[in-house]
Design a protein around this motif. Structure first.
Motif, short mmCIF file in Angstrom:
data_model
loop_
_atom_site.label_atom_id
_atom_site.label_comp_id
_atom_site.label_asym_id
_atom_site.label_seq_id
_atom_site.Cartn_x
_atom_site.Cartn_y
_atom_site.Cartn_z
N GLY A 35 -10.33 -7.59 -2.03
CA GLY A 35 -9.79 -7.37 -0.69
C GLY A 35 -8.99 -6.09 -0.70
O GLY A 35 -8.04 -5.93 -1.48
N ALA A 36 -9.38 -5.13 0.16
CA ALA A 36 -8.64 -3.88 0.23
C ALA A 36 -7.22 -4.17 0.70
O ALA A 36 -7.01 -4.91 1.65
CB ALA A 36 -9.34 -2.93 1.20
N ASN A 37 -6.25 -3.60 0.01
CA ASN A 37 -4.86 -3.88 0.36
C ASN A 37 -4.01 -2.65 0.10
O ASN A 37 -4.48 -1.67 -0.48
CB ASN A 37 -4.34 -5.08 -0.43
CG ASN A 37 -3.30 -5.87 0.36
OD1 ASN A 37 -2.65 -5.33 1.25
ND2 ASN A 37 -3.14 -7.13 0.03
N GLY A 38 -2.76 -2.71 0.50
CA GLY A 38 -1.88 -1.59 0.29
C GLY A 38 -0.44 -2.02 0.41
O GLY A 38 -0.13 -3.15 0.79
N SER A 39 0.47 -1.12 0.06
CA SER A 39 1.89 -1.39 0.22
C SER A 39 2.63 -0.08 0.41
O SER A 39 2.16 0.99 -0.01
CB SER A 39 2.45 -2.13 -1.01
OG SER A 39 2.46 -1.29 -2.15
N THR A 40 3.78 -0.17 1.08
CA THR A 40 4.59 1.01 1.35
C THR A 40 6.01 0.75 0.87
O THR A 40 6.55 -0.34 1.10
CB THR A 40 4.62 1.32 2.85
OG1 THR A 40 3.29 1.36 3.35
CG2 THR A 40 5.29 2.66 3.12
N SER A 41 6.61 1.73 0.22
CA SER A 41 8.01 1.63 -0.19
C SER A 41 8.76 2.80 0.43
O SER A 41 8.23 3.54 1.25
CB SER A 41 8.12 1.67 -1.72
OG SER A 41 7.87 2.98 -2.20
N ARG A 42 9.98 2.96 0.01
CA ARG A 42 10.74 4.11 0.49
C ARG A 42 10.09 5.43 0.09
O ARG A 42 10.21 6.43 0.81
CB ARG A 42 12.15 4.07 -0.10
CG ARG A 42 13.06 2.99 0.46
CD ARG A 42 14.30 2.84 -0.39
NE ARG A 42 15.34 2.06 0.28
CZ ARG A 42 16.46 1.67 -0.29
NH1 ARG A 42 16.69 1.96 -1.56
NH2 ARG A 42 17.36 0.98 0.38
#
Length: 942
Positions: free
Chosen positions: A105-112
């Motif tokens: 499953g294509a996924n992602g995340s964002t941080s500062r």
């Protein structure tokens, strides 16, 4: 970001020129190769041939810190946008591709400070993934149109409501960061952004952000797993070389902060049922020389029974069930935090006083050498856990490259951590905490301001008002036209598969011990770890309603010392081995599970034996657990998601069935339970005849069995009478149930009905049927229509819950409040139409996913342990995965349609909604299932 996450990350060598690197930690070696393209794209390759899978990750050095105030949330908005479409993959982009190729499953995340995109796929699909990732980077932005942006804004706003606005204490970090970091500092605002900024983002704003940051010279591509290195390099050059380099991007300067005065703020939380105190001091950025001592200080002060803050606040003063301290570091700065969720009606001034008294005592005594040794001991195990998957290795390689920017940092970091002395720990305490200004937030329940710290000021918190018709409807079928970016070859042609990954089912060994205990194991030597689980059948099933929650309390108490050791001594013995041991009570079992270095396996299982067979029955710990359980039940009253889960079980099983109870019990039943009740439950219901020991990892059968035989030989067998589960039927007619949470920013859905057991012959075919309905993530219709089509929700899923008895089919979601009726109606209509509209194309995608995804089934020790668990719980054959492949191949469209009609009938279903009754209840009658039943008409629990 904590040291534990970063300490054992793998560091890529400098990638300004091609390089080959070997990094060693102890006897473990990780090989990786790095190189750069002319456009600045940095590439890290790591080969791991142990499983036929490969992880591909694209990491962009941009997060919320690169935004401007008034235009916040852009980095995270892009994380969403990049999955929707690209010029050559078309609408649905990576999500459709992932379903076909059996990806995770294509996924992602964002941080500062960074945004990443990642997926693990069967190794034959690597070229497809490189093609797709290149399309994101160089052939994407033209596909973002006004309608696309408008819809995805709604999805992100739903995510904010779900994770921040519609849950207890969701605004804590918003208040902390706005007061810890001055206006204009990149960490002054939240990664998610504000609803207002998201709404105001224009299409040109979005394009400008992308064109500045999403350029090859600001990106790292990581490929980790089973692949041919030279072939991978060729594909990377083919698909990425022609993407133009962007303007030079300079690294941001470090921006550590200091406070001129202590700030105390309070907030009346609409959802909180308990007061919470959070203290935050300015700290250091990631990889600062003081990071290591600060991490050890935090661990020592708050983690576990030996921690001074735990002893003071939990055991002595009985102010809280737990206390947390952590050093949260980012690229530019950091914050050192203490957080305590106090018991009902406890004044937070008393909590702060106890914290300060603990610190004062620490100033006198410092950290003992044995505790320093204990804290360091767990790091070796953490290292191997961090690299147990190819995706984990890829993450860590990119993380070090972006933030450490040092080709040998892992060696320096190990040396610095191991070199931390008691004097270092005291030094950083004096430097960052003692006498220093801080931010203190008091989050208290409505109308309980007297619990906040004295002299606190009202915190600024922006809360959304519920307004009907406040957001425009989105047309998901609106076609956008755009000019395609030129390329030197035809990128619209999807690359082929290469080879065919072999499904290698691990060899399983088995032993039946004289006591009746069964042992199942898998030997796997990829990393020097062992994971295990002693599974004792029973749990909640063996409880009486008047004593509901007793198995949970027993599980909690069993870790609190033994006849030979105090709770603190037991915890210390486990930690000195670098091990973890957990005990959990579930509906059908109590499990004693753990994780240890292979070399310490025997000693760890000796401790398991002691925990199981020589309980301490500590009255003081029992009273503490009772208080903690009651506090947790109080917390759940304010959490819409917990409310939905608890009320749904009552509807499915009926209020007289033990399975309808919260596994924690109720305040009444918990108060009814005595220590003698726990002893009786233990004597009557725990038996090797109803137990299995599961073990996987770097250990041979004989060595794995030796300490387990000792458990078996000393555990007297007894027959256990398991109750018959009353037959559970679906309702004759659908009904709507509503639980009122005034002011809720979202409505939480729990729709479903009794379905079938995991041992039923239709269970796996039903799961196959559900893939395109709601089990396939972005490949499912529920997600495509409610999230991608309408922007009603951040996420929605449907599933068959596996149990040895009849478990439910369940749809769960959180939708924005002002479209509660519309979302419920759309779910109902999707369910109605699913059997007649399921097509051959749907079946082809489903079959492709179900078969190809098996390549990822056994990659980690946890995955292997879970396979043993399924075999043990439900009597599956050892090769049940291959048998399932045959079953999938045999299914046809008519089979799927029949399964949908049989197990997913919207006309015989419970529709439970937890939300704001004042604005949403009345409209729901139009669904056609009668007048909604209000479950808490007097709102007594709120």
């Amino acid at each position: 970001m904590s040291l534990r996450k970063l300490f054992y990350c793998l560091l890529a060598l400098s990638i300004s020129i091609p390089a080959l690197a070997q990094e060693k930690t102890g006897n473990f070696t990780v090989d990786f190769e790095t190189f750069s393209l002319e456009n600045g794209l940095q590439v890290i390759l790591h080969q791991d041939k142990s499983d036929p899978v490969v992880a591909v990750a694209l990491t962009v050095h941009v997060g919320s810190a690169r935004e401007k105030e008034g235009r916040t949330g852009f980095a995270h908005l892009f994380e969403h946008l990049l999955f929707l479409e690209s010029e050559n993959l078309g609408k649905g982009g990576l999500d459709k591709l992932s379903a076909r190729i059996g990806g995770s499953g294509a996924n992602g995340s964002t941080s500062r400070d960074r945004t990443n995109y990642f997926q693990t796929v069967p190794s034959d699909a690597l070229e497809k993934m490189i093609w797709a990732e290149a399309d994101k980077l160089g052939f994407f932005i033209n596909t973002v149109t006004e309608p696309v942006l408008a819809k995805e804004k709604q999805v992100v706003k739903n995510e904010k409501r779900q994770n921040y606005d519609n849950r207890p204490y969701g605004h804590t970090f918003y208040v902390i960061d706005r007061n810890l970091y001055p206006k204009g500092h990149p960490y002054h605002w939240q990664v998610i952004g504000s609803l207002e900024d998201l709404q105001n983002a224009s299409l040109q704003d979005v394009k400008d952000f992308y064109n500045k940051w999403y350029v090859p010279n600001n990106v790292i591509l990581t490929i980790s797993g089973d692949f041919d290195k030279e072939q991978a390099k060729e594909w990377v050059h083919k698909y990425f070389d022609e993407i133009p380099k962007g303007p030079q991007i300079e690294r941001l300067e470090k921006q550590m902060v200091s406070l001129e005065k202590t700030k105390k703020l309070y907030h009346e939380d609409n959802f909180a049922k308990l007061p919470e105190l959070t203290l935050a001091w300015p700290s250091v950025y990631s990889y600062h020389e003081d990071t290591y001592a600060l991490e050890i200080l935090s661990n020592y002060m708050a983690d576990g029974k030996n921690a001074p803050l735990y002893k003071k606040l939990v055991e002595e003063e009985k102010l809280s069930a737990n206390v947390y301290m952590f050093n949260y570091t980012s690229e530019l700065a950091g914050q050192l935090m203490v957080q305590v969720r106090a018991y009902d009606s406890k004044d937070l001034d008393s909590v702060q006083k106890a914290i300060q008294e603990t610190f004062t005592n620490f100033e006198k005594n410092g950290i003992p050498e044995k505790d320093l040794k204990r804290i360091k001991a767990g790091l070796e195990t953490s290292f191997y856990n961090s690299i147990s998957s190819v995706l984990g290795k890829g993450f860590q390689l990119a993380q070090y490259q972006i933030f450490a920017n040092d080709p040998n940092y892992i060696n320096k970091e190990v040396e610095k951590l191991l070199a931390v002395t008691p004097e270092d720990v005291m030094r950083v305490y004096n430097k960052y905490i003692r006498g220093k200004n801080y931010v203190a937030t008091s989050f208290v329940p409505k109308d309980q301001l007297e619990l906040a710290l004295e002299n606190s000021e009202k915190a600024e918190v922006v809360e959304e008002k519920i307004i009907e018709g406040a957001e425009d409807e989105v047309n998901p079928n609106q076609q956008a036209t755009y000019k395609k970016t030129p390329s030197n070859f035809d990128r619209s042609i999807e690359p082929p598969y290469h080879g065919k990954p072999e499904l290698n089912i691990p060899d399983i060994w088995e032993m039946n011990l004289p006591s009746g205990m069964k042992v199942l194991g898998i030997t796997n030597k990829e990393v020097p770890l062992v994971q295990f689980s002693l599974e004792i059948k029973g749990g909640q099933l063996l409880e009486k309603p008047a004593k509901a929650g007793i198995s949970n309390m027993l599980a909690e108490l069993m870790t609190k010392g033994t006849a030979k050791r105090t709770p603190a001594e037991l915890e210390e013995a486990i930690e000195l081995l670098g091990a973890s041991i957990y005990i959990n009570a579930e509906t059908e079992k109590i499990t004693i599970s753990g994780n240890t270095l292979s070399k310490n396996y025997s000693e760890t299982i000796e401790l398991v034996k002691e925990i199981l067979l020589e309980p301490r029955w500590d009255q003081k710990e029992f009273e503490l657990i009772k208080q903690q359980t009651l506090s947790q039940l109080q917390q759940e009253k304010g959490d819409p998601n917990s409310i939905a889960q608890n009320e749904f079980k009552k509807l499915i099983y009926g209020e007289k069935n033990i399975l309808s109870y919260n596994e924690l019990g109720t305040p009444e039943t918990v108060n009814n339970i005595s220590l003698e009740d726990l002893q009786n439950y233990y004597e009557e219901n725990l038996s090797p005849l109803a137990s299995s020991f599961l073990v996987v990892g770097a250990i041979e059968k004989d060595r794995a069995l030796a300490p387990v035989r000792a458990i078996s030989a000393n555990w007297p067998p007894k027959n256990i009478d398991f109750p018959e589960i009353t037959e559970i039927r679906s309702p004759e007619k659908s009904k709507i149930y509503f639980y009122d949470v005034p002011g809720a920013k979202q409505s939480v859905f729990a729709f479903g009905s009794p379905a079938l057991s995991a041992t039923h012959e239709d269970f796996y075919p039903a799961e196959v049927m559900n893939y395109r309905l709601g089990g396939g993530g972005f490949a499912s219709r529920l997600t495509q229509e409610l999230r991608e089509g309408k922007g009603y929700t951040y996420g929605i899923r449907s599933r068959f819950i596996d149990r040895s008895y009849i478990g439910p089919f369940m749809i769960s979601s959180g939708v924005r409040t002002n479209i509660t009726y519309e979302a419920a109606e759309l779910v109902r209509d999707i369910l109605k139409e699913y059997p007649s509209t399921f097509s051959q194309e749907d079946l082809d995608v489903t079959k492709s996913y179900m078969i190809k995804s098996n390549a990822r089934r056994f990659e980690t020790l946890g995955a292997k342990l879970n396979m043993l668990r399924e075999i043990n719980d439900y009597g599956y054959e050892y090769d049940f995965i291959k048998n399932r492949e045959s079953k999938v191949e045999e299914l046809n469209v008519l089979d799927i349609q029949d399964l949908a009609r049989k197990y997913v009938n919207p006309e015989k279903m419970y529709y439970l909604i937890v939300g704001d009754a004042e604005t949403q209840l009345e409209k729901l009658e139009d669904l056609g299932y009668g007048k909604p039943i209000l479950l808490n008409p007097d709102n007594a629990e709120n």
